[in-house]
Design an enzyme around this catalytic site. Structure first.
Site, PDB file in Angstrom:
ATOM      1  N   HIS A 269       4.631   0.036  -0.043  1.00 41.80           N
ATOM      2  CA  HIS A 269       5.462  -0.739   0.886  1.00 41.80           C
ATOM      3  C   HIS A 269       4.667  -1.860   1.529  1.00 41.80           C
ATOM      4  CE1 HIS A 269       3.609   2.415   3.332  1.00 41.80           C
ATOM      5  NE2 HIS A 269       3.783   1.643   4.391  1.00 41.80           N
TER       6      HIS A 269
ATOM      7  N   ASP B 174       0.623   4.871   2.073  1.00 46.00           N
ATOM      8  CA  ASP B 174      -0.098   5.292   3.276  1.00 46.00           C
ATOM      9  C   ASP B 174      -1.173   6.330   2.978  1.00 46.00           C
ATOM     10  OD1 ASP B 174       1.176   3.633   5.085  1.00 46.00           O
ATOM     11  OD2 ASP B 174       2.836   5.026   5.372  1.00 46.00           O
TER      12      ASP B 174
ATOM     13  N   HIS C  91       0.824  -1.210   0.000  1.00 42.08           N
ATOM     14  CA  HIS C  91       0.000   0.000   0.000  1.00 42.08           C
ATOM     15  C   HIS C  91       0.857   1.258   0.000  1.00 42.08           C
ATOM     16  CE1 HIS C  91       1.230  -0.439   4.141  1.00 42.08           C
ATOM     17  NE2 HIS C  91       0.877   0.822   4.373  1.00 42.08           N
TER      18      HIS C  91
ATOM     19  N   ARG D 282       5.443   5.800  13.844  1.00 41.12           N
ATOM     20  CA  ARG D 282       5.238   6.309  12.479  1.00 41.12           C
ATOM     21  C   ARG D 282       4.593   7.683  12.482  1.00 41.12           C
ATOM     22  NH1 ARG D 282       1.207   3.442   8.242  1.00 41.12           N
ATOM     23  NH2 ARG D 282      -0.054   5.289   8.569  1.00 41.12           N
TER      24      ARG D 282
HETATM   25  C1  SIN Z   1       3.452   0.504   7.671  1.00 40.73           C
HETATM   26  O1  SIN Z   1       2.833   0.023   6.735  1.00 40.73           O
HETATM   27  O2  SIN Z   1       3.459   1.709   7.879  1.00 40.73           O
HETATM   28  C2  SIN Z   1       4.264  -0.392   8.598  1.00 40.73           C
HETATM   29  C3  SIN Z   1       5.451  -0.955   7.913  1.00 40.73           C
HETATM   30  C4  SIN Z   1       6.222  -1.882   8.811  1.00 40.73           C
HETATM   31  O3  SIN Z   1       5.818  -2.136   9.948  1.00 40.73           O
HETATM   32  O4  SIN Z   1       7.260  -2.388   8.384  1.00 40.73           O
END
Ligand code: SIN
Length: 301
Positions: free
Chosen positions: A277, A124, A122, A292
């Site tokens: 990602h 974000d 996805h 995050r």
């Molecule tokens: C996310 O998708 O923001 C998390 C990525 C992760 O935990 O590696």
């Protein structure tokens, strides 16, 4: 075993200048590593401009050895734009609503963070009107095994589309929805609370171009993902599903992907306008915790 990380007690230099740090391109289809930089110090405008340029050029920045506090992460993130508050307010870092805790840790029977964040590819917050410009993820506690994050270069994905497929996506628009996979995830995960009506109202589906133009570089990128893109507007359901499946598969071909193996105190800053990602997960018995922040971007065009 897992590794708990604590901020440094060393005094930070007072101000970083442009040439204090090294930017090294990774041996991957995207990404660069920055060393010699301490985000806990003040950055002069030229140093900030160099980081900004590196972000535009490499799409994923790996800032090593950042012994910074949540407040310092927020302050650095804010230099790029206003911050977005995640709809799952249950997982905000106490005292810092701008930080979403990404973690599989359960304390006193309660998850402290979103444990299955990113388990589908996805970008974000692609499901809001102004999806995120970029995200910063700061390692707090890392598992001794697994827990890698994969990043796919969506400029490359667009550039390398077979000509007929490239023509067929021109001008198309697609719907993005936070709720698309929510119930399926909820059925198998202890981390997904039932959403309130107010939370559901906050994440109404949005329509964005399938190919977007990066607002700062002018480069085109594919902007669809298996987690949030539900359908191509105006196509019959089966055609839409078929086209999306082909785009998803092409986007994440190995030659478009960088695998990030986390090191203590890493801060990774990626560009959601041209990168998708995926969190690869780690064994349930190991602890993983990261903070995050997400920066608001433009309405895609
Ligand atoms: C996310 O998708 O923001 C998390 C990525 C992760 O935990 O590696």
């Amino acid at each position: 075993m897992s590794l708990a990380l604590s901020p440094s007690t060393q005094a930070a230099p007072t101000r970083h200048r442009r040439d204090d740090f090294v930017v090294r391109r990774l041996d991957a289809p995207l990404g660069a590593e920055l060393t010699g930089l301490d985000l806990g110090s003040a950055l002069d405008d030229a140093a900030f401009a160099r980081i900004h340029r590196a972000h535009l050029d490499h799409h994923v920045l790996v800032l090593r050895d950042q012994r910074i506090t949540p407040r310092q992460q927020i302050d650095f993130s804010r230099r790029f734009g206003p911050l977005q508050i995640h709809v799952l307010h249950q997982f905000q870092l106490p005292g810092h609503p701008e930080i979403l805790v990404v973690s599989n840790i359960v304390e006193n029977g309660r998850p402290i963070g979103l444990g299955d964040a990113g388990h589908y590819w996805h970008s974000d917050l692609s499901y809001v009107e102004k999806p995120s410009l970029g995200s910063m993820l700061h390692a707090q506690e890392l598992p001794s095994e697994g827990g890698d994050t994969l990043f796919a270069n969506m400029h490359l994905a667009y550039d390398t589309l077979p000509a007929a497929l490239k023509r067929s996506v021109e001008g198309l628009r697609a719907e993005h929805s936070y709720l698309c996979k929510y119930e399926a995830l909820r059925a198998r995960s202890p981390w997904r609370p039932r959403l309130s009506d107010a939370q559901i109202a906050q994440v109404k589906p949005q329509v964005h171009p399938v190919v977007r133009t990066h607002p700062e570089t002018g480069r085109k990128a594919l902007f669809v993902s298996e987690h949030f893109t539900t359908r191509i507007v105006g196509l019959p359901e089966d055609e839409s599903a078929d086209l999306l499946a082909r785009l998803f598969a092409h986007s994440v071909r190995p030659e478009h992907v960088y695998r990030h193996r986390w090191r203590p105190h890493d801060m990774v800053f990626w560009d959601n306008r041209c990168v998708i990602h995926l969190a690869t997960g780690c064994p349930d018995t190991l602890r993983r915790r990261l903070n995050r922040t997400t920066i608001e971007g433009d309405r895609p065009f």
